[in-house]
Design an enzyme around this catalytic site. Structure first.
Site, PDB file in Angstrom:
ATOM      1  N   TRP A  34       0.864  -1.185   0.000  1.00 30.65           N
ATOM      2  CA  TRP A  34       0.000   0.000   0.000  1.00 30.65           C
ATOM      3  C   TRP A  34       0.892   1.224   0.000  1.00 30.65           C
ATOM      4  CZ3 TRP A  34      -0.247   3.760   3.984  1.00 30.65           C
ATOM      5  CH2 TRP A  34      -1.109   4.835   3.667  1.00 30.65           C
ATOM      6  N   ASP A  78      -6.972  -4.189  10.487  1.00 35.12           N
ATOM      7  CA  ASP A  78      -6.200  -2.966  10.289  1.00 35.12           C
ATOM      8  C   ASP A  78      -6.944  -1.796  10.922  1.00 35.12           C
ATOM      9  OD1 ASP A  78      -4.553  -0.922   9.505  1.00 35.12           O
ATOM     10  OD2 ASP A  78      -5.173  -0.926   7.405  1.00 35.12           O
ATOM     11  N   ASP A 129     -12.093   7.289   6.774  1.00 34.79           N
ATOM     12  CA  ASP A 129     -11.247   6.115   6.997  1.00 34.79           C
ATOM     13  C   ASP A 129     -10.529   6.254   8.337  1.00 34.79           C
ATOM     14  OD1 ASP A 129      -9.745   3.802   6.571  1.00 34.79           O
ATOM     15  OD2 ASP A 129      -8.172   4.897   5.529  1.00 34.79           O
ATOM     16  N   ASP A 157      -9.567  -2.764   1.786  1.00 37.97           N
ATOM     17  CA  ASP A 157      -9.692  -2.284   3.167  1.00 37.97           C
ATOM     18  C   ASP A 157     -11.056  -1.603   3.205  1.00 37.97           C
ATOM     19  OD1 ASP A 157      -9.673  -0.196   5.243  1.00 37.97           O
ATOM     20  OD2 ASP A 157      -7.542  -0.607   5.495  1.00 37.97           O
ATOM     21  N   LYS A 172      -6.905   2.746  -2.315  1.00 41.34           N
ATOM     22  CA  LYS A 172      -7.436   3.707  -1.341  1.00 41.34           C
ATOM     23  C   LYS A 172      -8.022   4.902  -2.064  1.00 41.34           C
ATOM     24  CE  LYS A 172      -6.183   6.122   2.872  1.00 41.34           C
ATOM     25  NZ  LYS A 172      -5.398   6.038   4.093  1.00 41.34           N
ATOM     26  N   ASP A 230     -10.225   4.242  10.929  1.00 43.25           N
ATOM     27  CA  ASP A 230      -9.588   3.069  11.538  1.00 43.25           C
ATOM     28  C   ASP A 230      -9.964   2.867  13.003  1.00 43.25           C
ATOM     29  OD1 ASP A 230      -7.987   1.704   9.462  1.00 43.25           O
ATOM     30  OD2 ASP A 230      -7.022   3.657   9.281  1.00 43.25           O
ATOM     31  N   HIS A 240      -8.600  -6.016   4.568  1.00 40.80           N
ATOM     32  CA  HIS A 240      -8.238  -5.328   5.802  1.00 40.80           C
ATOM     33  C   HIS A 240      -9.560  -4.990   6.469  1.00 40.80           C
ATOM     34  CE1 HIS A 240      -3.871  -3.692   5.273  1.00 40.80           C
ATOM     35  NE2 HIS A 240      -3.932  -5.008   5.420  1.00 40.80           N
ATOM     36  N   GLU A 253      -3.219  -3.018  -2.150  1.00 42.02           N
ATOM     37  CA  GLU A 253      -4.349  -2.366  -1.464  1.00 42.02           C
ATOM     38  C   GLU A 253      -4.621  -0.993  -2.065  1.00 42.02           C
ATOM     39  OE1 GLU A 253      -3.470  -1.614   2.675  1.00 42.02           O
ATOM     40  OE2 GLU A 253      -5.526  -1.052   3.161  1.00 42.02           O
ATOM     41  N   HIS A 257     -11.584   2.137   2.740  1.00 36.21           N
ATOM     42  CA  HIS A 257     -10.975   2.793   1.589  1.00 36.21           C
ATOM     43  C   HIS A 257     -11.897   3.058   0.416  1.00 36.21           C
ATOM     44  CE1 HIS A 257      -6.558   1.781   2.799  1.00 36.21           C
ATOM     45  NE2 HIS A 257      -7.256   2.359   3.766  1.00 36.21           N
TER      46      HIS A 257
HETATM   47  C1  RNT Z   1      -3.753   2.893   5.150  1.00 34.20           C
HETATM   48  C2  RNT Z   1      -3.890   1.449   4.845  1.00 34.20           C
HETATM   49  C3  RNT Z   1      -2.744   0.580   5.310  1.00 34.20           C
HETATM   50  C4  RNT Z   1      -2.241   0.967   6.684  1.00 34.20           C
HETATM   51  C5  RNT Z   1      -1.292  -0.033   7.285  1.00 34.20           C
HETATM   52  C6  RNT Z   1      -0.571   0.514   8.462  1.00 34.20           C
HETATM   53  O1  RNT Z   1      -4.883   3.612   4.896  1.00 34.20           O
HETATM   54  O2  RNT Z   1      -5.090   0.974   5.355  1.00 34.20           O
HETATM   55  O3  RNT Z   1      -3.115  -0.728   5.219  1.00 34.20           O
HETATM   56  O4  RNT Z   1      -3.288   1.158   7.576  1.00 34.20           O
HETATM   57  O5  RNT Z   1      -0.443  -0.524   6.326  1.00 34.20           O
HETATM   58 ZN    ZN Z   2      -5.427  -1.131   5.290  1.00 39.74          ZN
END
Ligand code: RNT
Ligand code: ZN
Length: 412
Positions: A180, A321, A289, A254, A223, A291, A281, A221, A257
């Protein structure tokens, strides 16, 4: 036990075998991200977290050393049932004081992690770290117009493939290496194509390193945006999917994303139709986003249903994640990963054959009724039984508080 026996009967009325669900559940591997323990800081640089991702909160007890992080992972793992892997970032290299830049990391810088994994009989996954580093120039890495910057990060990617293969060989368990990059622009770019072409070329170069495709699975990945990268990301969904399909690597989604009304649960089947493997993820975005820690919410359940219903438990790499620094970090780990597994159990207890049949018969009335009925079946009783068989309890907060008092407070 009594409650489980009664739940077993109730599910059997729907044709669902709780014993089978429990044993399938215990076998699903969840790759647990190491970075919840230290706010995505790592051990290899003094740079602040960058790349458009952010941890908020300053709850005491952040792991500051490899030893502290390993102890915290052990504590978290002791409260998380089922098969696990540990997901590391390159920034967690343990170099013993030696200054090793990211384009020079070697397998031996991860020897301690391999030892850790072997002792616990778990596998390791890996991620090159394309952020929090002075060579991130103008928010760009693999797509930078600066040859020197690009070369540095290409070399980093290549080193990481070598390390991933070392992980797989040492542990005897395949390694998923996820790429990523944070590359993007805050404001409207004048040229959207050139950075993507450079990213494509850089990926081609990284992937030119020979590696054993039965041992290392490389995922990419995508985004949609990051903090300070609101207008454009180089690795958009369309770019990454197209690249993955041409290069024969694995797509990774993810669920933070995408645009807020897009659902990853709806995308899984689309990717399964064209890809042998799919990476995930699992996170929880709140308005963006962000997290947040994964909860047992509708989308998490829906994601797991899509994996189970489509018989894809061995085709989907499930990884967590998220990063929350505002609460006890170990509790954040346990709560989030347990919820992934709880959602999996919910999915495994769904009478999905019966529901598919109703769909094909176009009996949407019954489908809706059954779908709502099963939501209130005694999932909790089966969950507690599953925990008991793993010598764990539903309530774990007192264990966490004790560890906090004994270990975390020393870290002021
Ligand atoms: C970032 C991505 C990625 C990170 C990690 C730390 O938006 O989700 O996967 O969160 O690699
Ligand atoms: Zn991620």
């Amino acid at each position: 036990m009594e409650r489980y026996e009664s739940a077993k009967k109730i599910y059997a009325e729907y044709g669902v075998d709780t014993e089978k669900a429990i044993s399938l559940l215990n076998d699903v591997t969840v790759s647990v991200h190491c970075w919840q323990g230290d706010d995505v800081i790592g051990f290899d640089s003094c740079e602040a977290l960058s790349g458009g991702i952010q941890t908020t909160g300053n709850y005491p007890g952040r792991a500051r050393t490899p030893e502290e992080l390993m102890a915290d992972i052990d504590m978290a793992f002791s409260l998380i049932p089922g098969k696990k892997k540990l997901n590391l970032h390159a920034s967690y290299a343990i170099t013993g004081g030696e200054n090793v830049d990211r384009d020079a990391i070697r397998p031996d810088h991860f020897g301690k992690w391999v030892e850790f994994a072997k002792e616990r009989g778990i596998g390791l996954d890996f991620n090159p770290t394309f952020f929090s580093h002075p060579m991130v120039k103008d928010n760009l890495t693999l797509s930078s117009p600066d040859d020197k910057v690009r070369k540095f990060w290409i070399e980093h990617g290549k080193r990481c493939i070598e390390i991933s293969q070392y992980f797989a060989e040492e542990t005897g368990i395949p390694c998923v290496m996820n790429i990523w990059i944070p590359d993007g622009y805050k404001d409207v770019p004048a040229d959207r194509l050139s950075p993507r072409l450079r990213f494509k070329e850089s990926l081609d170069e990284i992937l030119s390193v020979p590696y054993d495709k039965s041992k290392v699975f490389i995922t990419l990945e995508s985004k949609v945006f990051g903090i300070g990268l609101e207008s454009y990301t180089v690795g958009s969904a369309e770019f990454c999917l197209s690249y993955v399909n041409r290069a024969g690597i694995v797509p990774l989604m993810d669920n933070g994303h995408y645009h807020p009304t897009e659902l990853v649960s709806d995308k899984i089947s689309a990717l399964l139709a064209f890809n042998d493997k799919v990476g995930l993820h699992v996170t929880r975005g709140v308005r963006w986003d962000s997290d947040h820690v994964v909860l047992l919410d509708d989308e998490t359940k829906e994601i797991m249903k899509e994996i189970v219903r489509n018989d894809a438990l061995d085709r989907v790499f499930i990884a967590t994640d998220y990063f929350d620094a505002s609460i006890n970090r170990i509790s954040a780990w346990v709560t989030g990963v347990r919820n992934v597994r709880k959602a999996l159990l919910f999915a495994l207890l769904e009478p999905s054959a019966q529901m598919k049949k109703l769909q094909d018969e176009a009996d949407f009335t019954s489908l809706m009724a059954v779908g709502e009925e099963v939501k209130t079946l005694p999932l909790g009783d089966v969950w507690e039984e599953y925990l008991e068989r793993n010598s764990m309890k539903n309530s774990y907060i007192s264990d966490i508080k004790e560890y906090e008092k004994k270990e975390l407070v020393k870290r002021q």
